[in-house]
Design a protein around this motif. Structure first.
Motif, mmCIF file in Angstrom:
data_model
loop_
_atom_site.group_PDB
_atom_site.id
_atom_site.type_symbol
_atom_site.label_atom_id
_atom_site.label_comp_id
_atom_site.label_asym_id
_atom_site.label_seq_id
_atom_site.Cartn_x
_atom_site.Cartn_y
_atom_site.Cartn_z
ATOM 1 N N TRP A 16 49.259 46.198 7.948
ATOM 2 C CA TRP A 16 48.735 45.108 8.761
ATOM 3 C C TRP A 16 47.348 44.701 8.277
ATOM 4 O O TRP A 16 47.017 43.517 8.229
ATOM 5 C CB TRP A 16 48.669 45.521 10.239
ATOM 6 C CG TRP A 16 50.007 45.604 10.894
ATOM 7 C CD1 TRP A 16 50.690 46.739 11.208
ATOM 8 C CD2 TRP A 16 50.852 44.515 11.302
ATOM 9 N NE1 TRP A 16 51.899 46.427 11.785
ATOM 10 C CE2 TRP A 16 52.017 45.073 11.864
ATOM 11 C CE3 TRP A 16 50.721 43.128 11.255
ATOM 12 C CZ2 TRP A 16 53.054 44.293 12.366
ATOM 13 C CZ3 TRP A 16 51.752 42.343 11.750
ATOM 14 C CH2 TRP A 16 52.898 42.929 12.297
ATOM 15 N N ARG A 17 46.523 45.675 7.922
ATOM 16 C CA ARG A 17 45.189 45.333 7.430
ATOM 17 C C ARG A 17 45.284 44.657 6.056
ATOM 18 O O ARG A 17 44.516 43.734 5.764
ATOM 19 C CB ARG A 17 44.317 46.588 7.370
ATOM 20 C CG ARG A 17 42.834 46.323 7.067
ATOM 21 C CD ARG A 17 42.234 45.229 7.955
ATOM 22 N NE ARG A 17 42.480 45.396 9.374
ATOM 23 C CZ ARG A 17 41.716 46.117 10.184
ATOM 24 N NH1 ARG A 17 40.657 46.730 9.711
ATOM 25 N NH2 ARG A 17 41.998 46.206 11.470
ATOM 26 N N ALA A 18 46.217 45.098 5.219
ATOM 27 C CA ALA A 18 46.439 44.424 3.942
ATOM 28 C C ALA A 18 46.846 42.978 4.172
ATOM 29 O O ALA A 18 46.417 42.063 3.446
ATOM 30 C CB ALA A 18 47.504 45.162 3.135
ATOM 31 N N LEU A 19 47.663 42.739 5.194
ATOM 32 C CA LEU A 19 48.078 41.378 5.533
ATOM 33 C C LEU A 19 46.878 40.531 5.955
ATOM 34 O O LEU A 19 46.780 39.354 5.597
ATOM 35 C CB LEU A 19 49.122 41.430 6.649
ATOM 36 C CG LEU A 19 49.623 40.091 7.199
ATOM 37 C CD1 LEU A 19 50.150 39.194 6.089
ATOM 38 C CD2 LEU A 19 50.701 40.333 8.254
ATOM 39 N N ASP A 20 45.947 41.123 6.708
ATOM 40 C CA ASP A 20 44.727 40.395 7.080
ATOM 41 C C ASP A 20 43.994 39.889 5.846
ATOM 42 O O ASP A 20 43.560 38.731 5.789
ATOM 43 C CB ASP A 20 43.790 41.307 7.883
ATOM 44 C CG ASP A 20 44.299 41.618 9.282
ATOM 45 O OD1 ASP A 20 44.955 40.751 9.879
ATOM 46 O OD2 ASP A 20 44.037 42.736 9.763
ATOM 47 N N TRP A 21 43.842 40.766 4.864
ATOM 48 C CA TRP A 21 43.088 40.401 3.658
ATOM 49 C C TRP A 21 43.854 39.396 2.810
ATOM 50 O O TRP A 21 43.259 38.473 2.242
ATOM 51 C CB TRP A 21 42.752 41.657 2.854
ATOM 52 C CG TRP A 21 41.575 42.384 3.421
ATOM 53 C CD1 TRP A 21 41.546 43.171 4.540
ATOM 54 C CD2 TRP A 21 40.241 42.351 2.928
ATOM 55 N NE1 TRP A 21 40.273 43.637 4.767
ATOM 56 C CE2 TRP A 21 39.452 43.158 3.803
ATOM 57 C CE3 TRP A 21 39.635 41.737 1.834
ATOM 58 C CZ2 TRP A 21 38.089 43.351 3.600
ATOM 59 C CZ3 TRP A 21 38.273 41.935 1.623
ATOM 60 C CH2 TRP A 21 37.511 42.735 2.504
ATOM 61 N N ALA A 22 45.165 39.559 2.714
ATOM 62 C CA ALA A 22 45.963 38.613 1.935
ATOM 63 C C ALA A 22 45.929 37.230 2.566
ATOM 64 O O ALA A 22 45.788 36.212 1.867
ATOM 65 C CB ALA A 22 47.403 39.120 1.839
ATOM 66 N N SER A 137 42.705 49.829 2.689
ATOM 67 C CA SER A 137 42.894 50.977 3.570
ATOM 68 C C SER A 137 42.847 50.549 5.026
ATOM 69 O O SER A 137 42.346 49.474 5.369
ATOM 70 C CB SER A 137 41.813 52.034 3.325
ATOM 71 O OG SER A 137 40.560 51.556 3.779
ATOM 72 N N ARG A 138 43.365 51.404 5.892
ATOM 73 C CA ARG A 138 43.347 51.112 7.321
ATOM 74 C C ARG A 138 41.913 51.002 7.841
ATOM 75 O O ARG A 138 41.636 50.249 8.779
ATOM 76 C CB ARG A 138 44.091 52.219 8.070
ATOM 77 C CG ARG A 138 44.127 52.037 9.574
ATOM 78 C CD ARG A 138 44.840 53.189 10.243
ATOM 79 N NE ARG A 138 44.874 53.026 11.700
ATOM 80 C CZ ARG A 138 45.430 53.891 12.533
ATOM 81 N NH1 ARG A 138 46.004 54.984 12.060
ATOM 82 N NH2 ARG A 138 45.416 53.668 13.824
ATOM 83 N N SER A 139 41.001 51.747 7.232
ATOM 84 C CA SER A 139 39.607 51.755 7.698
ATOM 85 C C SER A 139 38.829 50.525 7.243
ATOM 86 O O SER A 139 37.688 50.330 7.660
ATOM 87 C CB SER A 139 38.897 53.014 7.196
ATOM 88 O OG SER A 139 38.885 53.054 5.776
ATOM 89 N N ALA A 140 39.426 49.703 6.386
ATOM 90 C CA ALA A 140 38.726 48.499 5.926
ATOM 91 C C ALA A 140 38.481 47.564 7.104
ATOM 92 O O ALA A 140 39.316 47.453 8.001
ATOM 93 C CB ALA A 140 39.554 47.783 4.863
ATOM 94 N N PRO A 141 37.353 46.872 7.124
ATOM 95 C CA PRO A 141 37.086 45.927 8.217
ATOM 96 C C PRO A 141 37.972 44.698 8.086
ATOM 97 O O PRO A 141 38.626 44.481 7.054
ATOM 98 C CB PRO A 141 35.617 45.569 8.002
ATOM 99 C CG PRO A 141 35.428 45.698 6.530
ATOM 100 C CD PRO A 141 36.285 46.870 6.119
ATOM 101 N N TYR A 142 37.998 43.882 9.131
ATOM 102 C CA TYR A 142 38.613 42.573 8.995
ATOM 103 C C TYR A 142 37.825 41.790 7.935
ATOM 104 O O TYR A 142 36.615 41.992 7.774
ATOM 105 C CB TYR A 142 38.591 41.836 10.322
ATOM 106 C CG TYR A 142 39.565 42.374 11.333
ATOM 107 C CD1 TYR A 142 40.925 42.076 11.245
ATOM 108 C CD2 TYR A 142 39.126 43.188 12.375
ATOM 109 C CE1 TYR A 142 41.822 42.584 12.169
ATOM 110 C CE2 TYR A 142 40.029 43.696 13.313
ATOM 111 C CZ TYR A 142 41.377 43.394 13.205
ATOM 112 O OH TYR A 142 42.259 43.897 14.109
ATOM 113 N N PRO A 143 38.495 40.925 7.191
ATOM 114 C CA PRO A 143 37.787 40.195 6.126
ATOM 115 C C PRO A 143 36.506 39.513 6.595
ATOM 116 O O PRO A 143 35.499 39.516 5.884
ATOM 117 C CB PRO A 143 38.843 39.177 5.662
ATOM 118 C CG PRO A 143 40.147 39.819 5.967
ATOM 119 C CD PRO A 143 39.931 40.590 7.238
#
Length: 277
Positions: A16-22, A137-143
């Motif tokens: 889900w976090r990868a999807l945020d960044w993409a 990673s899951r710990s990455a912030p929202y973009p």
């Protein structure tokens, strides 16, 4: 139509976090999204009866539909397609990445769902894709909450151009600064050595100021090893950009010790960009 951004979807928080960044990159660059779920469990190969296969396929299609609706809720104008492929997750992402702007993958998946762990899907994709791979990673912030600094690792060798170009292009679209990091792995004891390292770093950045005049750049030569310097820099960075040389005779990138160390230990998303042989 431009090549899409491919996103690996497995239902995990990392995905889900990868999807945020993409989705963030897709909006900034006017690109489409392609959400991909790969699973051998949905292969019509006779190992599972059609009656048993239908609910498995429906479950995975629902997962992709949920991810699509999530992205559209935040970015209503995005063009998004979904693909369910009867392949192992890493192979599915690599195949879809053959005509993609970038593949985005979470650093870990759901351990009980195809066993997606970093070191399998993440590393397989980064090592075999022919396009850049973003690992989040899951710990990455929202973009939107990420630090406004992009760190690009500069080796000072031919082939740095692709990673440097990506870093500057991203910085320009995000309003971010660039930290161009050249780590030499030892104390710079002689003035002549320092001059040589400065020249190598300057050469790697040549032309970027003219092409991206609004991007602030901070060159840095570090006496730390590349792995140490990049991991330390990741603590205050929004993104790390690294190059990886294309493997001779086969598809994909040759990930070295630095790439592995940064992928495992960085505190922010890591973008691996294929460079020339």
């Amino acid at each position: 139509m431009s090549n899409p951004i491919v996103v690996g979807i497995d239902g995990s928080a990392h995905a889900w976090r990868a999807l945020d960044w993409a989705a963030d990159r897709a909006v900034r660059h006017g690109l489409d999204l392609r959400l991909v779920h790969g699973s051998r469990a949905v292969a019509e190969d006779g190992h599972i009866s059609p009656r048993a296969l239908r609910p498995l396929v429906a479950e995975r299609e629902d997962l992709l539909a949920e991810a699509r609706q999530y992205a559209l809720k935040i970015h209503p104008d995005l063009r998004i397609e979904t693909r369910l492929l009867p392949l192992e997750p890493g192979r599915a992402l690599v195949r879809e990445g053959e005509n993609a702007d970038m593949v985005t993958v979470g650093s870990r998946g759901l351990g009980g769902f195809e066993g997606l762990l970093f070191g399998s899907v993440g590393l397989y994709t980064a090592a075999h894709a022919v396009c850049p791979v973003l690992v989040v990673s899951r710990s990455a912030p929202y973009p939107a909450d990420a630090a406004a600094e992009i760190v690009v690792g500069v080796e000072g060798r031919p082939g740095d151009d692709a990673a440097v170009e990506w870093a500057f292009k991203e910085a320009a679209s995000k309003g971010a600064d660039i930290l161009a990091l050249h780590a030499v792995g030892g104390e710079i004891g002689f003035p002549r050595w320092r001059v040589i390292e400065d020249m190598e770093l300057s050469q790697a950045l040549a032309g970027m100021g003219a092409r991206y005049p609004d991007v602030p750049v901070r060159p840095l030569i570090s006496d730390r090893t590349p792995s140490q310097a990049l991991v330390e820099a990741s603590e205050k960075a929004g993104l790390i950009v690294l190059g990886a040389r294309r493997r001779r005779g086969v598809l994909g990138m040759a990930l070295g010790r630095v790439n592995h160390a940064v992928l495992h230990h960085a505190r922010c998303p890591v973008l691996i960009v294929p460079t020339g042989e």
